[in-house]
Design a protein around this motif. Structure first.
Motif, PDB file in Angstrom:
ATOM      1  N   GLN A 140      32.234  31.797 -30.214  1.00  0.00           N
ATOM      2  CA  GLN A 140      32.902  30.876 -29.325  1.00  0.00           C
ATOM      3  C   GLN A 140      32.259  29.487 -29.436  1.00  0.00           C
ATOM      4  O   GLN A 140      31.194  29.327 -30.015  1.00  0.00           O
ATOM      5  CB  GLN A 140      32.823  31.411 -27.900  1.00  0.00           C
ATOM      6  CG  GLN A 140      33.512  32.771 -27.778  1.00  0.00           C
ATOM      7  CD  GLN A 140      33.998  33.089 -26.397  1.00  0.00           C
ATOM      8  OE1 GLN A 140      33.417  32.666 -25.402  1.00  0.00           O
ATOM      9  NE2 GLN A 140      35.067  33.843 -26.317  1.00  0.00           N
ATOM     10  N   GLU A 141      32.950  28.509 -28.875  1.00  0.00           N
ATOM     11  CA  GLU A 141      32.460  27.134 -28.914  1.00  0.00           C
ATOM     12  C   GLU A 141      31.045  27.055 -28.354  1.00  0.00           C
ATOM     13  O   GLU A 141      30.759  27.590 -27.275  1.00  0.00           O
ATOM     14  CB  GLU A 141      33.387  26.242 -28.082  1.00  0.00           C
ATOM     15  CG  GLU A 141      32.955  24.796 -27.951  1.00  0.00           C
ATOM     16  CD  GLU A 141      33.146  23.981 -29.225  1.00  0.00           C
ATOM     17  OE1 GLU A 141      33.909  24.401 -30.111  1.00  0.00           O
ATOM     18  OE2 GLU A 141      32.524  22.914 -29.312  1.00  0.00           O
ATOM     19  N   GLY A 142      30.160  26.424 -29.113  1.00  0.00           N
ATOM     20  CA  GLY A 142      28.805  26.192 -28.619  1.00  0.00           C
ATOM     21  C   GLY A 142      27.849  27.359 -28.809  1.00  0.00           C
ATOM     22  O   GLY A 142      26.673  27.253 -28.466  1.00  0.00           O
ATOM     23  N   ASN A 143      28.324  28.467 -29.377  1.00  0.00           N
ATOM     24  CA  ASN A 143      27.422  29.609 -29.582  1.00  0.00           C
ATOM     25  C   ASN A 143      26.322  29.279 -30.583  1.00  0.00           C
ATOM     26  O   ASN A 143      26.540  28.515 -31.534  1.00  0.00           O
ATOM     27  CB  ASN A 143      28.193  30.811 -30.138  1.00  0.00           C
ATOM     28  CG  ASN A 143      28.891  31.639 -29.077  1.00  0.00           C
ATOM     29  OD1 ASN A 143      29.600  32.584 -29.380  1.00  0.00           O
ATOM     30  ND2 ASN A 143      28.716  31.293 -27.816  1.00  0.00           N
ATOM     31  N   THR A 144      25.168  29.888 -30.366  1.00  0.00           N
ATOM     32  CA  THR A 144      24.105  29.885 -31.371  1.00  0.00           C
ATOM     33  C   THR A 144      24.024  31.296 -31.927  1.00  0.00           C
ATOM     34  O   THR A 144      23.958  32.259 -31.157  1.00  0.00           O
ATOM     35  CB  THR A 144      22.765  29.477 -30.745  1.00  0.00           C
ATOM     36  OG1 THR A 144      22.898  28.139 -30.263  1.00  0.00           O
ATOM     37  CG2 THR A 144      21.643  29.519 -31.764  1.00  0.00           C
ATOM     38  N   VAL A 145      24.098  31.416 -33.240  1.00  0.00           N
ATOM     39  CA  VAL A 145      24.186  32.747 -33.844  1.00  0.00           C
ATOM     40  C   VAL A 145      23.084  32.937 -34.880  1.00  0.00           C
ATOM     41  O   VAL A 145      22.484  31.971 -35.363  1.00  0.00           O
ATOM     42  CB  VAL A 145      25.572  32.953 -34.522  1.00  0.00           C
ATOM     43  CG1 VAL A 145      26.695  32.804 -33.507  1.00  0.00           C
ATOM     44  CG2 VAL A 145      25.767  31.963 -35.663  1.00  0.00           C
ATOM     45  N   ASN A 146      22.858  34.213 -35.226  1.00  0.00           N
ATOM     46  CA  ASN A 146      21.937  34.537 -36.307  1.00  0.00           C
ATOM     47  C   ASN A 146      22.563  34.141 -37.641  1.00  0.00           C
ATOM     48  O   ASN A 146      23.778  33.964 -37.716  1.00  0.00           O
ATOM     49  CB  ASN A 146      21.642  36.041 -36.300  1.00  0.00           C
ATOM     50  CG  ASN A 146      20.801  36.418 -35.088  1.00  0.00           C
ATOM     51  OD1 ASN A 146      19.937  35.654 -34.657  1.00  0.00           O
ATOM     52  ND2 ASN A 146      21.083  37.576 -34.532  1.00  0.00           N
TER      53      ASN A 146
END
Lengths: 178, 343
Positions: free
Chosen positions: B256-262
């Motif tokens: 989603q918008e703004g997520n920080t992911v691996n």
């Protein structure tokens, strides 16, 4: 037997790869410039034009004609520019961004012609999208009404009315204020 | 000089300043080759599996592509047996005795697709309060109606004056009492989406909590009304409009918008598009396209299908774009894009 170069064969026998290469050589720069006039964003304009060539490759089996290929490229550039502007418009609206400042000519280039150009381009930016498209296709790309209608996906009658309204609006803007 | 002549000169002067990238043709060829490779993989897989049942073919064919996606038909939140996962944990639950005070719930918002108002949704944290379904629906509706979006391309079709007075879950409906809903869009399409934004959110939260109700009854300062803003009927029990009428054609569900992911994460796209073909594109922080490939959803339009695929990116900021190309003119349609950070 060695295959003849694409340029020596009739266009209807071009492969999709050859069509991209030939039409790129002939029209890429003009199409990017067309997109810049519609979008005012050189990076986006170039990308949209590249998109159009990638899409052309996928559709070449249905087109098989350089004129149809060019018409397809123009139509795709116009459509994608419109989508990009609309998307940008949504973002702008939600962020309530200020409109970008109009580009003023530098002091060195401050000839009267440049001032007139900046003024007319600023006025063009204020026009509704369809009117702007009609003007760019008519007065930059030098297309006929039939070709403009095809590129914009509208009727010739609509092209006429968009163009005449746009010119009338520009005329009002360009009238000297006294 | 006539305006037409000034215009010609001005366009020519502006266009004359534009130079094109020297590597444009190789860039185009590389993108064509990437698409061709993708099509070939799908074609070979399909051909080799021609005798298998159609559903299996579709699933496996996509499985042969570079991304090993899992795809199956699904419904939007509130109808889905397994709500899509997020790439970041929604509520970090401490290992101690502190109970979470919020919980993740699907919240619908309005966006524009091709100039037409449609529904998108995001997961948001809503207060648990007394633990009831009604409290969670109220929390989700408050976020929905106020337009508390992560993605600025979405918003609310309701005015900022509207508040949720109460939510009651009865045996046959969810009763929502609103205040301040006197002013709203006079455009019937927007007004309809406003009401559906509320209905989809309320029924979605209820269904996700196992309390499915067929619809919503609306009250305005305690009293029912026949129409809202002069155009939308709001009397009686209101149910979800058909998905094809109100949902955006393409949803980039996650990230989603703004997520920080691996660095390796799952991309989930849901949509209703011609021939099930969507395109996933990734841009780096400079706007350069670093990935672009067509993807095949589990179901083609008018049905809604999904695809989930793993993706690996170097740390940095990216924009993911999901859209489909018009079969008629190649134009980009229904673009949904999210900015993410890869840690």
């Amino acid at each position: 037997m060695a295959r003849e170069p694409a340029s020596d064969r009739t266009a209807s026998t071009w492969t999709a790869d050859e069509a991209v290469t030939q039409l790129f050589g002939a029209h890429y720069r003009t199409l990017v410039r067309l997109a810049v006039l519609l979008l005012r964003d050189n990076g986006a304009a170039e990308e949209i034009t590249q998109d159009a060539f990638v899409a052309l490759h996928g559709h070449w089996s249905r087109l098989r004609d350089p004129d149809k290929g060019l018409a397809y490229l123009r139509q795709t550039v116009v459509n994608r520019s419109r989508s990009a502007l609309r998307h940008r418009g949504v973002v702008d609206r939600f962020l309530r961004r200020q409109a970008p400042p109009t580009t003023a000519p530098s002091a060195e280039a401050g000839a009267l012609a440049a001032v007139a150009h900046a003024e007319v381009l600023a006025a063009v930016r204020e026009l509704p999208a369809r009117q702007r498209e009609a003007l760019v296709l008519r007065y930059y790309a030098d297309l006929s009404e039939v070709q403009i209608a095809e590129a914009m996906g509208i009727s010739q009658g609509a092209v006429k009315s968009h163009t005449s309204r746009a010119i009338a609006a520009l005329r009002r803007t360009m009238e000297p204020t006294r | 000089m006539k305006p037409e002549d000034v215009l010609r000169q001005a366009f020519e002067a502006q266009a004359g300043q534009v130079e094109v990238a020297p590597d444009a043709l190789p860039t185009i060829r590389a993108r064509i080759n990437a698409r061709r490779a993708q099509r070939r993989r799908v074609f070979v897989s399909l051909a080799s599996l021609a005798t298998t049942a159609a559903a299996t073919v579709a699933a496996l064919a996509v499985g042969f592509t570079s991304c090993l996606p899992t795809n199956r038909g699904s419904q939007p939140p509130g109808g889905s047996p397994t709500p899509p996962g997020l790439t970041t944990p929604a509520t970090p639950t401490p290992s101690g005795s502190v109970a979470p005070t919020t919980e993740r719930a699907p919240v619908y918002f309005m966006g524009l697709s091709g100039g037409k108002p449609v529904l998108y949704w995001e997961y948001h944290q809503v207060p648990i309060g007394d633990g009831s379904v009604a409290t969670r629906i109220r929390g989700a509706l408050t976020l929905s109606l106020s337009g508390a979006v992560n993605d600025v391309n979405y918003g609310s079709a309701w005015s900022t004056a509207v508040t949720v007075r109460s939510v009651t879950v009865t045996s046959d409906a969810i009763v929502v009492d609103l205040s301040g809903a006197t002013v709203g869009s006079t455009d019937p399409a927007t007004a309809k989406i406003a009401v559906q934004q509320l209905i989809y959110t309320a029924t979605g939260v209820a269904t996700d909590m196992g309390t499915t109700r067929p619809g919503v009854r609306l009250l305005f300062d305690g009293a029912p009304r026949t129409t809202l803003w002069g155009s939308v009927p709001v009397a009686g029990t209101l149910s979800r409009a058909p998905q094809a009428e109100v949902l955006a054609q393409v949803w980039l569900v996650s990230p989603q918008e703004g997520n920080t992911v691996n660095p390796t994460f799952e991309v989930h796209i849901n949509g209703s598009v011609p021939e099930a073909n969507v395109i996933l594109r990734v841009r780096d922080s400079g706007g350069t396209i670093v990935y672009e490939e067509p993807q095949t959803l589990s179901v083609g339009g008018p049905g809604r299908g999904d695809i989930k695929l793993p993706m690996t990116l170097a740390p940095g900021a990216y924009t993911l774009e999901a859209f489909y190309e018009s079969p008629d003119d190649g134009s980009i349609q229904a673009l949904d894009d999210h900015r993410i950070t890869v840690r």
